[in-house]
Motif scaffolding. Structure first.
Motif, mmCIF file in Angstrom:
data_model
loop_
_atom_site.group_PDB
_atom_site.id
_atom_site.type_symbol
_atom_site.label_atom_id
_atom_site.label_comp_id
_atom_site.label_asym_id
_atom_site.label_seq_id
_atom_site.Cartn_x
_atom_site.Cartn_y
_atom_site.Cartn_z
ATOM 1 N N VAL A 1 -9.260 -10.953 -58.583
ATOM 2 C CA VAL A 1 -7.676 -9.459 -58.162
ATOM 3 C C VAL A 1 -7.798 -9.365 -59.441
ATOM 4 O O VAL A 1 -6.848 -9.730 -60.541
ATOM 5 N N PRO A 2 -7.564 -7.805 -59.894
ATOM 6 C CA PRO A 2 -7.227 -7.421 -61.335
ATOM 7 C C PRO A 2 -6.114 -7.402 -61.220
ATOM 8 O O PRO A 2 -5.136 -6.770 -60.537
ATOM 9 N N ASN A 3 -5.784 -7.272 -62.826
ATOM 10 C CA ASN A 3 -3.585 -7.673 -63.231
ATOM 11 C C ASN A 3 -3.933 -6.330 -63.899
ATOM 12 O O ASN A 3 -3.710 -5.879 -64.523
ATOM 13 N N PRO A 4 -3.168 -5.348 -63.280
ATOM 14 C CA PRO A 4 -3.554 -3.771 -64.966
ATOM 15 C C PRO A 4 -2.082 -3.955 -64.724
ATOM 16 O O PRO A 4 -2.306 -3.447 -66.296
ATOM 17 N N TYR A 5 -1.262 -5.083 -65.358
ATOM 18 C CA TYR A 5 -0.415 -4.537 -66.016
ATOM 19 C C TYR A 5 -0.337 -5.933 -67.225
ATOM 20 O O TYR A 5 -0.555 -5.633 -67.981
ATOM 21 N N ASN A 6 -0.838 -6.600 -66.840
ATOM 22 C CA ASN A 6 -1.295 -7.730 -68.983
ATOM 23 C C ASN A 6 -3.040 -8.453 -68.444
ATOM 24 O O ASN A 6 -2.947 -9.548 -69.371
ATOM 25 N N LYS A 7 -3.489 -8.656 -67.426
ATOM 26 C CA LYS A 7 -5.192 -8.601 -67.615
ATOM 27 C C LYS A 7 -5.224 -9.995 -66.480
ATOM 28 O O LYS A 7 -6.004 -10.011 -66.268
ATOM 29 N N HIS B 1 -10.877 -13.655 -47.091
ATOM 30 C CA HIS B 1 -10.371 -11.955 -46.745
ATOM 31 C C HIS B 1 -8.567 -13.028 -47.107
ATOM 32 O O HIS B 1 -7.938 -12.250 -46.514
ATOM 33 N N VAL B 2 -8.514 -13.830 -48.019
ATOM 34 C CA VAL B 2 -7.413 -14.029 -48.661
ATOM 35 C C VAL B 2 -7.311 -13.712 -49.585
ATOM 36 O O VAL B 2 -7.865 -14.768 -50.703
ATOM 37 N N HIS B 3 -6.272 -13.269 -50.504
ATOM 38 C CA HIS B 3 -6.266 -12.785 -51.283
ATOM 39 C C HIS B 3 -4.345 -12.714 -52.037
ATOM 40 O O HIS B 3 -3.178 -12.577 -51.604
ATOM 41 N N PHE B 4 -4.573 -13.296 -53.483
ATOM 42 C CA PHE B 4 -3.424 -14.088 -54.052
ATOM 43 C C PHE B 4 -3.223 -12.812 -55.536
ATOM 44 O O PHE B 4 -3.749 -12.881 -55.877
ATOM 45 N N VAL B 5 -2.150 -12.721 -55.275
ATOM 46 C CA VAL B 5 -1.417 -11.856 -56.451
ATOM 47 C C VAL B 5 0.262 -12.680 -56.730
ATOM 48 O O VAL B 5 0.490 -13.573 -55.971
ATOM 49 N N PRO B 6 0.002 -12.889 -57.958
ATOM 50 C CA PRO B 6 1.156 -12.326 -58.924
ATOM 51 C C PRO B 6 2.586 -12.756 -57.673
ATOM 52 O O PRO B 6 2.542 -11.951 -57.168
ATOM 53 N N GLY B 7 3.581 -13.278 -58.126
ATOM 54 C CA GLY B 7 5.553 -12.894 -57.846
ATOM 55 C C GLY B 7 6.033 -11.743 -58.416
ATOM 56 O O GLY B 7 6.836 -11.456 -57.493
ATOM 57 N N PHE B 8 5.545 -11.270 -59.253
ATOM 58 C CA PHE B 8 5.979 -10.629 -60.485
ATOM 59 C C PHE B 8 6.075 -9.076 -59.931
ATOM 60 O O PHE B 8 4.490 -8.465 -59.393
ATOM 61 N N PRO B 9 6.676 -8.020 -58.442
ATOM 62 C CA PRO B 9 6.559 -7.102 -58.071
ATOM 63 C C PRO B 9 6.011 -5.586 -58.829
ATOM 64 O O PRO B 9 5.218 -5.937 -59.457
ATOM 65 N N VAL B 10 5.807 -6.172 -60.667
ATOM 66 C CA VAL B 10 5.144 -4.570 -61.661
ATOM 67 C C VAL B 10 3.569 -5.597 -61.074
ATOM 68 O O VAL B 10 3.361 -4.580 -62.120
ATOM 69 N N MET B 11 3.881 -6.583 -61.111
ATOM 70 C CA MET B 11 1.677 -6.957 -61.104
ATOM 71 C C MET B 11 1.112 -7.010 -59.676
ATOM 72 O O MET B 11 0.560 -6.239 -59.222
ATOM 73 N N ALA B 12 2.520 -7.662 -58.950
ATOM 74 C CA ALA B 12 1.747 -7.327 -57.607
ATOM 75 C C ALA B 12 1.485 -6.491 -56.409
ATOM 76 O O ALA B 12 0.661 -6.320 -56.092
ATOM 77 N N HIS B 13 2.133 -5.500 -57.125
ATOM 78 C CA HIS B 13 2.315 -4.191 -55.870
ATOM 79 C C HIS B 13 0.812 -2.630 -56.170
ATOM 80 O O HIS B 13 0.649 -2.923 -55.463
ATOM 81 N N PRO B 14 1.335 -2.876 -57.450
ATOM 82 C CA PRO B 14 -0.741 -2.441 -57.869
ATOM 83 C C PRO B 14 -1.934 -3.364 -57.031
ATOM 84 O O PRO B 14 -3.193 -2.638 -56.989
#
Length: 263
Positions: free
Chosen positions: A137-143, A151-164
């Motif tokens: 899952v690409p992270n536009p904030y810091n790569k 269908h289960v997707h994992f993102v960081p806890g930092f909102p600035v990264m997680a929301h996009p």
């Protein structure tokens, strides 16, 4: 396919940090005409996470999990996901490359040379260790990416990264988007008890398939005092006749209507 959300972290459960994921995820879903079916707050407990993730993988739901995918000892989500799947963890080559790009960028900003074998770099590479077979899952904030399995997707806890990253995930499911989202209409009822209105609510749901009736009682509303917000929600084409029937039922009951709302 239902949509679910995990929000992971002891810091949320202890109120050291306030959750901003739930409201944002609901907003992102609404923009696409989608709805959240369930959400769970979970601590950094590997056994508990493994059990909940095992259920998520088996459910067929579209699930987004926020938090716990770092490389510090209090992060357990990647390991729990691997255990839930019965798969080994492995350094994803594309994740390693993205992390290396980030390391080089940070080194250039500090005016030093990046070292792929430095202990700090090797620890950063751990953030690209995912269950075998995972997609990124690409992270536009810091790569530094998240990951997906099924269908289960994992993102960081930092909102600035997680929301996009959440938005990116939802855009991978255009078949679940609706041009017009679920709408609701409600009215503020005074002079009636919730129990006495329950038969009316049951009758509306029985007559209008696909419509849900909701009741939100208040004893000290700042504007209307003791009241009930009574309403219906569902597809706009079905909403009007169900709402009219609800309104007429309230009038027939002898209660008063203070105001009407559309959302």
């Amino acid at each position: 396919m239902q949509v679910g959300l995990f929000i992971i972290g002891d810091e949320i459960l202890s109120a050291k940090r306030q959750d901003s994921h739930l409201g944002k995820f609901i907003e992102l879903l609404s923009l696409r005409g989608m709805q959240l079916a369930w959400a769970q707050y979970l601590g950094d407990d590997r056994e508990l996470l493994t059990a909940r993730l095992r259920e998520a993988f088996a459910s067929g739901d579209l699930v987004v999990s926020c938090g716990g995918i770092g490389a510090t000892p209090d992060d357990h989500t990647r390991q729990a996901a691997a255990a839930a799947l019965g798969r080994p963890l492995a350094l994803h080559p594309d994740a390693r490359e993205l992390i290396w790009q980030r390391v080089q960028q940070m080194a250039a900003e500090q005016g030093v040379m990046a070292d792929a074998d430095h202990p700090d770099t090797l620890r950063r590479f751990q953030m690209g260790v995912f269950p075998e077979g995972a997609a990124l899952v690409p992270n536009p904030y810091n790569k530094i990416p998240g990951f997906s399995v099924g269908h289960v997707h994992f993102v960081p806890g930092f909102p600035v990264m997680a929301h996009p990253m959440m938005a990116w995930v939802l855009d991978r499911y255009p078949q679940l988007h609706r041009q017009v989202g679920v709408t609701e209409r409600s009215l503020i009822v005074q002079g009636a008890m919730e129990a006495s209105l329950t038969p009316l609510m049951e009758a509306i749901e029985a007559e209008f398939a696909g419509i849900k009736v909701f009741s939100l009682p208040s004893v000290d509303h700042p504007r209307w005092g003791r009241c009930i917000e009574l309403g219906v929600k569902g597809h706009p084409e079905l909403l009007a006749p169900a709402y009219d029937a609800l309104k007429q039922g309230v009038i027939h009951h002898g209660a008063s209507i203070s105001t009407e709302m559309v959302r």
